[in-house]
Structures are given as C-alpha cells and as structure tokens.
Motif scaffolding. Structure first.
Motif, PDB file in Angstrom:
ATOM      1  N   SER A  10      29.485  49.435 -26.443  1.00  0.00           N
ATOM      2  CA  SER A  10      28.950  49.159 -27.798  1.00  0.00           C
ATOM      3  C   SER A  10      28.896  47.649 -28.387  1.00  0.00           C
ATOM      4  O   SER A  10      29.995  47.018 -28.353  1.00  0.00           O
ATOM      5  CB  SER A  10      29.431  50.326 -28.763  1.00  0.00           C
ATOM      6  OG  SER A  10      30.630  49.779 -29.091  1.00  0.00           O
ATOM      7  N   ALA A  11      28.142  47.418 -29.294  1.00  0.00           N
ATOM      8  CA  ALA A  11      28.128  46.288 -29.940  1.00  0.00           C
ATOM      9  C   ALA A  11      29.505  45.913 -30.841  1.00  0.00           C
ATOM     10  O   ALA A  11      29.838  44.804 -31.186  1.00  0.00           O
ATOM     11  CB  ALA A  11      26.766  46.106 -30.875  1.00  0.00           C
ATOM     12  N   ALA A  12      29.734  47.137 -31.315  1.00  0.00           N
ATOM     13  CA  ALA A  12      31.180  47.320 -32.142  1.00  0.00           C
ATOM     14  C   ALA A  12      32.608  46.816 -31.575  1.00  0.00           C
ATOM     15  O   ALA A  12      33.360  46.568 -32.030  1.00  0.00           O
ATOM     16  CB  ALA A  12      31.218  48.461 -32.956  1.00  0.00           C
ATOM     17  N   ALA A  13      32.366  46.927 -30.002  1.00  0.00           N
ATOM     18  CA  ALA A  13      33.598  46.731 -29.422  1.00  0.00           C
ATOM     19  C   ALA A  13      33.910  45.307 -29.511  1.00  0.00           C
ATOM     20  O   ALA A  13      33.056  44.463 -29.447  1.00  0.00           O
ATOM     21  CB  ALA A  13      33.396  47.395 -27.862  1.00  0.00           C
ATOM     22  N   THR A  14      35.312  44.833 -29.020  1.00  0.00           N
ATOM     23  CA  THR A  14      35.591  43.287 -29.110  1.00  0.00           C
ATOM     24  C   THR A  14      36.219  43.038 -27.865  1.00  0.00           C
ATOM     25  O   THR A  14      37.030  41.906 -27.906  1.00  0.00           O
ATOM     26  CB  THR A  14      36.585  43.424 -30.480  1.00  0.00           C
ATOM     27  OG1 THR A  14      37.673  44.454 -30.055  1.00  0.00           O
ATOM     28  CG2 THR A  14      36.140  43.647 -31.702  1.00  0.00           C
ATOM     29  N   ALA A  15      36.205  43.743 -26.771  1.00  0.00           N
ATOM     30  CA  ALA A  15      36.953  43.479 -25.557  1.00  0.00           C
ATOM     31  C   ALA A  15      36.261  42.174 -25.164  1.00  0.00           C
ATOM     32  O   ALA A  15      35.249  41.831 -25.081  1.00  0.00           O
ATOM     33  CB  ALA A  15      36.391  44.749 -24.546  1.00  0.00           C
ATOM     34  N   ALA A  16      37.256  41.317 -24.521  1.00  0.00           N
ATOM     35  CA  ALA A  16      37.108  39.940 -24.043  1.00  0.00           C
ATOM     36  C   ALA A  16      36.638  40.224 -22.681  1.00  0.00           C
ATOM     37  O   ALA A  16      36.388  41.304 -21.862  1.00  0.00           O
ATOM     38  CB  ALA A  16      38.506  39.190 -23.876  1.00  0.00           C
ATOM     39  N   ALA A  17      35.607  39.116 -22.237  1.00  0.00           N
ATOM     40  CA  ALA A  17      35.213  39.007 -20.589  1.00  0.00           C
ATOM     41  C   ALA A  17      36.323  38.894 -19.868  1.00  0.00           C
ATOM     42  O   ALA A  17      37.379  38.567 -20.310  1.00  0.00           O
ATOM     43  CB  ALA A  17      34.361  37.574 -20.625  1.00  0.00           C
ATOM     44  N   LEU A 420      34.578  55.650 -14.586  1.00  0.00           N
ATOM     45  CA  LEU A 420      33.929  54.434 -14.900  1.00  0.00           C
ATOM     46  C   LEU A 420      32.487  54.558 -15.462  1.00  0.00           C
ATOM     47  O   LEU A 420      32.154  53.944 -16.524  1.00  0.00           O
ATOM     48  CB  LEU A 420      33.820  53.367 -13.801  1.00  0.00           C
ATOM     49  CG  LEU A 420      35.372  52.837 -13.348  1.00  0.00           C
ATOM     50  CD1 LEU A 420      35.226  51.996 -12.286  1.00  0.00           C
ATOM     51  CD2 LEU A 420      35.884  51.823 -14.512  1.00  0.00           C
ATOM     52  N   ASN A 421      31.850  55.567 -14.830  1.00  0.00           N
ATOM     53  CA  ASN A 421      30.354  55.667 -15.127  1.00  0.00           C
ATOM     54  C   ASN A 421      30.484  56.457 -16.622  1.00  0.00           C
ATOM     55  O   ASN A 421      29.514  56.244 -17.546  1.00  0.00           O
ATOM     56  CB  ASN A 421      29.710  56.582 -14.084  1.00  0.00           C
ATOM     57  CG  ASN A 421      29.456  55.880 -12.982  1.00  0.00           C
ATOM     58  OD1 ASN A 421      29.481  54.339 -12.861  1.00  0.00           O
ATOM     59  ND2 ASN A 421      29.589  56.378 -11.641  1.00  0.00           N
ATOM     60  N   HIS A 422      31.359  57.164 -16.977  1.00  0.00           N
ATOM     61  CA  HIS A 422      31.411  57.940 -18.172  1.00  0.00           C
ATOM     62  C   HIS A 422      31.567  56.811 -19.133  1.00  0.00           C
ATOM     63  O   HIS A 422      31.223  56.928 -20.242  1.00  0.00           O
ATOM     64  CB  HIS A 422      32.582  59.121 -18.147  1.00  0.00           C
ATOM     65  CG  HIS A 422      32.602  59.579 -19.513  1.00  0.00           C
ATOM     66  ND1 HIS A 422      31.765  60.836 -19.807  1.00  0.00           N
ATOM     67  CD2 HIS A 422      33.461  59.465 -20.356  1.00  0.00           C
ATOM     68  CE1 HIS A 422      31.969  61.243 -20.974  1.00  0.00           C
ATOM     69  NE2 HIS A 422      32.938  60.529 -21.580  1.00  0.00           N
ATOM     70  N   MET A 423      32.439  56.025 -18.990  1.00  0.00           N
ATOM     71  CA  MET A 423      32.655  55.007 -19.911  1.00  0.00           C
ATOM     72  C   MET A 423      31.453  53.931 -20.214  1.00  0.00           C
ATOM     73  O   MET A 423      31.257  53.796 -21.484  1.00  0.00           O
ATOM     74  CB  MET A 423      33.881  54.026 -19.429  1.00  0.00           C
ATOM     75  CG  MET A 423      35.196  54.546 -19.296  1.00  0.00           C
ATOM     76  SD  MET A 423      36.639  53.408 -18.566  1.00  0.00           S
ATOM     77  CE  MET A 423      36.700  52.299 -19.899  1.00  0.00           C
ATOM     78  N   LYS A 424      30.736  53.839 -19.304  1.00  0.00           N
ATOM     79  CA  LYS A 424      29.638  53.236 -19.439  1.00  0.00           C
ATOM     80  C   LYS A 424      28.669  54.103 -20.171  1.00  0.00           C
ATOM     81  O   LYS A 424      27.955  53.476 -21.286  1.00  0.00           O
ATOM     82  CB  LYS A 424      29.041  52.900 -18.007  1.00  0.00           C
ATOM     83  CG  LYS A 424      27.642  52.122 -18.267  1.00  0.00           C
ATOM     84  CD  LYS A 424      27.013  51.797 -16.841  1.00  0.00           C
ATOM     85  CE  LYS A 424      25.605  51.079 -16.999  1.00  0.00           C
ATOM     86  NZ  LYS A 424      24.984  50.491 -15.672  1.00  0.00           N
ATOM     87  N   ALA A 425      28.478  55.177 -20.130  1.00  0.00           N
ATOM     88  CA  ALA A 425      27.391  56.152 -20.595  1.00  0.00           C
ATOM     89  C   ALA A 425      27.965  56.196 -22.186  1.00  0.00           C
ATOM     90  O   ALA A 425      27.003  56.260 -23.011  1.00  0.00           O
ATOM     91  CB  ALA A 425      27.650  57.527 -19.914  1.00  0.00           C
ATOM     92  N   VAL A 426      29.204  56.112 -22.444  1.00  0.00           N
ATOM     93  CA  VAL A 426      29.617  56.448 -24.067  1.00  0.00           C
ATOM     94  C   VAL A 426      30.142  55.075 -24.559  1.00  0.00           C
ATOM     95  O   VAL A 426      30.446  55.001 -25.713  1.00  0.00           O
ATOM     96  CB  VAL A 426      30.856  57.312 -24.123  1.00  0.00           C
ATOM     97  CG1 VAL A 426      30.521  58.692 -23.471  1.00  0.00           C
ATOM     98  CG2 VAL A 426      32.086  56.849 -23.550  1.00  0.00           C
ATOM     99  N   GLY A 427      29.887  54.041 -23.882  1.00  0.00           N
ATOM    100  CA  GLY A 427      30.056  52.522 -24.364  1.00  0.00           C
ATOM    101  C   GLY A 427      31.560  52.394 -24.682  1.00  0.00           C
ATOM    102  O   GLY A 427      31.862  51.710 -25.499  1.00  0.00           O
ATOM    103  N   ALA A 428      32.484  52.929 -23.744  1.00  0.00           N
ATOM    104  CA  ALA A 428      33.832  52.789 -23.988  1.00  0.00           C
ATOM    105  C   ALA A 428      34.195  51.645 -23.077  1.00  0.00           C
ATOM    106  O   ALA A 428      33.997  51.379 -22.130  1.00  0.00           O
ATOM    107  CB  ALA A 428      34.617  54.051 -23.644  1.00  0.00           C
TER     108      ALA A 428
END
Length: 512
Positions: A10-17, A420-428
């Motif tokens: 999600s746009a709100a996430a701040t994870a680094a590359a 991993l696919n669930h994380m993508k679906a929920v933007g985690a």
C-alpha cells in the motif's frame, strides 16, 4: 544479487527496497524446491539463492562415502512437480545430483545461485521490513544482500562438525580413522581390514559397498537396528511407466508410496509386535543360517527410530558371502592394531570408519537477530511446521522423521507462496506468527524418536505445543490438507507494514 523488485504494498507502507523478495539459503533439495515453487506460484517475485559450497546438492554433494544412496524411495524424495524417471527408486548420490542439476538447468535457476557464500548473519529491521543478510566467501571477505523474506533450506545438521563419539585410546591407533561426513577423495581401501562403528543408515550403506573391495568389513554395533528389505527398483512404478505418461505414472506411484508409508508407521505404533515379527521373518529369510538373534533384535519398537532401508538385501548378501560381519559389543578402547571390546574380543583393523551420526543444528547455525535481539530458537514455538512465534517473514524446512524429507519441503514451499500471495493481495509487508502468551500453550516433545542424534539435540530445538498450529507435526497426509487448504489469515499469522522507528522496539518487546 541483482535486481530491486519488491512486493506490492500500500502507499502508506514504508518498507525499503530490497535486492530480492525472497532470499533462499541453501541450494539443496529444500532450496531448489522453493525456487521452483516461487516460479510456479509467485512468478512476480524475485528470488536469489546463496550456497556455501561451490556446487549445488547440499547433502548429496557433501557426502561422498562409498555407496551413498537415498534412504527413501525417490517417488517421495523426488519433488511433486518433477517426475523421477530412473528405473531404480532407491537412488545413488550421483543419480540424485543429476536429477537436481537437470531441474536447475531446465528451469534456469542456476543464474539465481551465488555459490561459495556462507551466511554468517541475518538481521531483521522492522522499520524497513527487510532482512539484511551477511555472507562470507572462502577468503573471508564479507558482503551483504537484502530481502523481504528469508527462507532457510540449510538442512538440520551441522555441516562443519559431525558427532564424534569419545573412544578411549583413539590416538593410539596406527591405522586411519575416517568419518563418513568427510570422506577422503580417492580413498583406497582395497584389501584392507575395516571396522565400521555404527548400525544406522550410513553404516548399512557403507558396509556392502566397501565389502566389494576390502579384505573384510566388520560392522561394530552397540545396539541393533530394525532393517527393512525392499527392491531397489519399484516394479509397480516401472510397469505404469510403460503405459501411462511419465507425470501420471509418477503421481500414482507417489500417492501409493505415501499411503504405504503412513500405514506402515501407524501400524508400527499401534501393533509393534506384529511389525517386529514381520521384519524379523524377512531378515531370517534373507540371512538363512547367518541370522543372529542377538545382532538383529533391537531393544526398541520399530519406528521408535527410523527404519533402516536395505535395498535388494545388499547388506545381508555381503554377510552371506563372508565379506562382512556384524559384532554386537561395547568398545573398551582403541589400540595400535584395532579395537578392544568389553567382552575381551579384539577387532583387527587397518581402517576404522566412525559412522556415529550427525550433530543437529537449527537455522544452519546462522545468528538471526530481530531488531538487534539475537533469536534463541529454543524459546520460540514452531508455527505451521515452518515458521516461528514472533519472528517475521522467516521460514525454514525441517523434514519428516517418519517419511521423506521432500514431502515437507514441497508443502512448506507451497504454503509460503500462499502467504506471499496473500500479502500482495492485502498490501502487507510483514507476516508474523504472533504468540502473546507462550505460557498459554502446553509443551509437548513430538520428537519421540530414540535416535541418538535427536536426543542429543533436543535442548537446541524450537518448542512444540500439544496442538496445531504451534507444533512440528509428523503427519504428512494431514499436513498436506492443512497447508494447502487452511486459511492463511487464521487469526494467528498477523499481517502488517514496516514500523516507524519509534514503535519498532516497543512492538517487539510486547510480542516477547
């Protein structure tokens, strides 16, 4: 590692590359399997593999002792996605390496492997939601790479140091002492008198192989082992392959073998005396007048330790040909010419092979830290047989004790792909098995195997509860159903984002 592909978030996430979405440690069966499952189920995810050895194969590249072979049939030790096509279902080490190399090359996985890199540290940063992994090459030069997920396919034993039992007078022996884990290259034992200490799968493999060229091989055992004789070739599988497509024949054979393994294990646990009688009669038939009740009657029930496979009865054929002998006794001490036993008997030897077992290791002995705190695995519970309480974005493979290793590796890989696919679906960015109150769980030792290497390593192993999902189950049939169809978002596995710096330490402290 090349590339900076990251998980969608999600746009709100701040994870680094990161350098890759998933970093796989180990290019053996577990690591190669995970790479293929990522290609199949998560084609948008980038991955890399680091391997400490100069070539792939893991266990099958490390062990070079005579006769090295699988102790499970290759229709279950092989992958679910790649049929085993050889005529022999009990395969030797070179055939297994050929199988793994073919998979890696046909699926272009070799380009993802960085060889000669030993992982010496893994650090999770909650503020960036990523792992930084430190590697060391053969010359001691270190480098780092980053990943969203860390997947350990490093096996379950110590690659650097085998278990070395203490033998009085070891230094007095004038011959050569060899441990199977570090077999000398081009080792010449022709015409030699050999004593192999041990009675497990390694010893029973080495004895008939060395007996072909040695003057004589004596297997010295303190305690007998239960042996199971079966043909090296699976007649049912080879029959099906004549009439059915390779994939279909493999699938049917795999299903048959899984069911037979499950039935055999359960029968051994519920009716051990029946199984003892069955195994003993097979031994008596194979050995004839060479059968020795003392040497082949263990003091434990079948499957209290893993059954020892003897393909085509080759171990017993060597005994009948007077090329091999079994002695049941205790060692008093080594001396210049061999081994003095407690009974007074002396075993003359030119070479002593100490097939005394392995040392267990958790997480490949890699120091793993979460926000600077070193993880003590013995204080964490297994989750879904592959993750650990309060450790984010981390998975490991520990194969079945009562079935083939790859059966677990396959379903764990599939499950992590689902996550991993669930994380993508929920933007985690982060997936953590949250255990707020470890005291609420009742611990249970599911490693109820009496094997020495298991008992010696219990103190370093992660914890098991008496119920799922906090346990390392030994029931593949049920695990396959749970891992493939159970809800990923089960109320235990928590999904979130990178933390702002001020909240990271407080969150970790609360979880612990």
């Amino acid at each position: 590692m090349a590339g900076t592909a990251t998980l969608d978030r999600s746009a709100a996430a701040t994870a680094a590359a990161v350098d890759q979405d998933v970093l796989i440690v180990g290019a053996g069966i577990s690591g190669i399997g995970m790479a293929v499952h990522l290609q199949m189920h998560c084609p948008g995810r980038s991955f890399g593999i680091v391997e400490r050895r100069p070539q792939l194969g893991g266990t099958w590249d490390l062990f070079r002792y005579p006769g090295i072979r699988s102790d499970s049939d290759m229709h279950t030790l092989g992958f679910v996605f790649e049929p085993w096509k050889h005529e022999k279902s009990i395969a030797d080490g070179p055939a297994i390496l050929d199988y793994l190399n073919r998979i890696v090359d046909e699926r272009h996985i070799r380009d993802h492997i960085r060889f000669g890199r030993k992982v010496v540290g893994a650090d999770w940063d909650s503020t960036a939601a990523r792992w930084t992994v430190t590697m060391e090459d053969a010359s001691g030069i270190t480098s780092t790479t980053t990943a969203r997920w860390l997947y350990l396919g490093a096996g379950y034993y110590d690659y650097d140091e085998p278990y070395q039992a203490h033998f009085e007078g070891r230094g007095d022996f004038k011959g050569q002492i060899v441990h199977p884990q570090f077999w000398p290259e081009n080792f010449d034992y022709r015409g030699k008198k050999i004593v192999v200490i041990g009675s497990g799968a390694t010893a029973v493999t080495i004895v008939p192989a060395m007996a072909k060229e040695a003057a004589h091989v004596t297997m010295l055992q303190r305690t007998p082992t239960w042996y199971f004789i079966r043909p090296a070739k699976d007649a049912f599988a080879n029959f099906l392959r004549k009439f059915l497509p390779e994939e279909v024949a493999y699938k049917i054979t795999r299903y048959k073998n899984v069911k037979l393994q499950d039935i055999s294990f359960r029968r051994a646990r519920t009716r051990p005396e029946k199984v003892k009688d069955f195994l003993t009669k097979r031994l008596q038939k194979a050995l004839g007048d060479k059968y020795d009740q003392q040497a082949f009657t263990p003091p434990y029930d079948p499957w209290d330790q893993r059954l020892c496979l003897v393909p085509d009865a080759d171990f017993f054929e060597a005994m009948k040909a007077d090329k091999a002998t079994v002695v049941t006794d205790h060692i008093k001490h080594f001396d210049e010419t061999g081994i003095q036993l407690q009974s007074g008997q002396h075993l003359d030897a030119d070479i002593i092979v100490t097939a005394t077992g392995l040392k267990l290791a958790v997480a490949g002995k890699i120091p793993v830290r979460v926000d600077g705190n070193l993880v003590d695995w013995s204080e964490h519970f297994y989750y879904k047989a592959c993750m650990f309480s309060n450790v984010p974005n981390f998975a490991v493979v520990f194969g079945y004790l009562n079935a083939s290793w790859t059966l677990r590796a396959d379903i764990v890989s599939e499950y992590i792909c689902r996550v991993l696919n669930h994380m993508k679906a929920v933007g985690a960015d982060v997936a953590t098995p949250v255990l707020e109150d470890p005291a609420s769980l009742t611990e249970e030792n599911i490693f109820d195997f009496s094997s020495g290497y298991i008992q010696r390593g219990l103190h370093i192993m992660p914890k098991n509860a008496d119920r799922l999902p906090w346990r390392l189950s030994q029931n593949y049939v049920q695990d396959r159903i749970d891992m493939r169809t159970g809800a990923v978002d089960d109320g235990v596995l928590s999904f979130g984002h990178a933390l702002v710096a001020g909240n990271a330490a407080a969150t970790l402290e609360a979880a612990e």
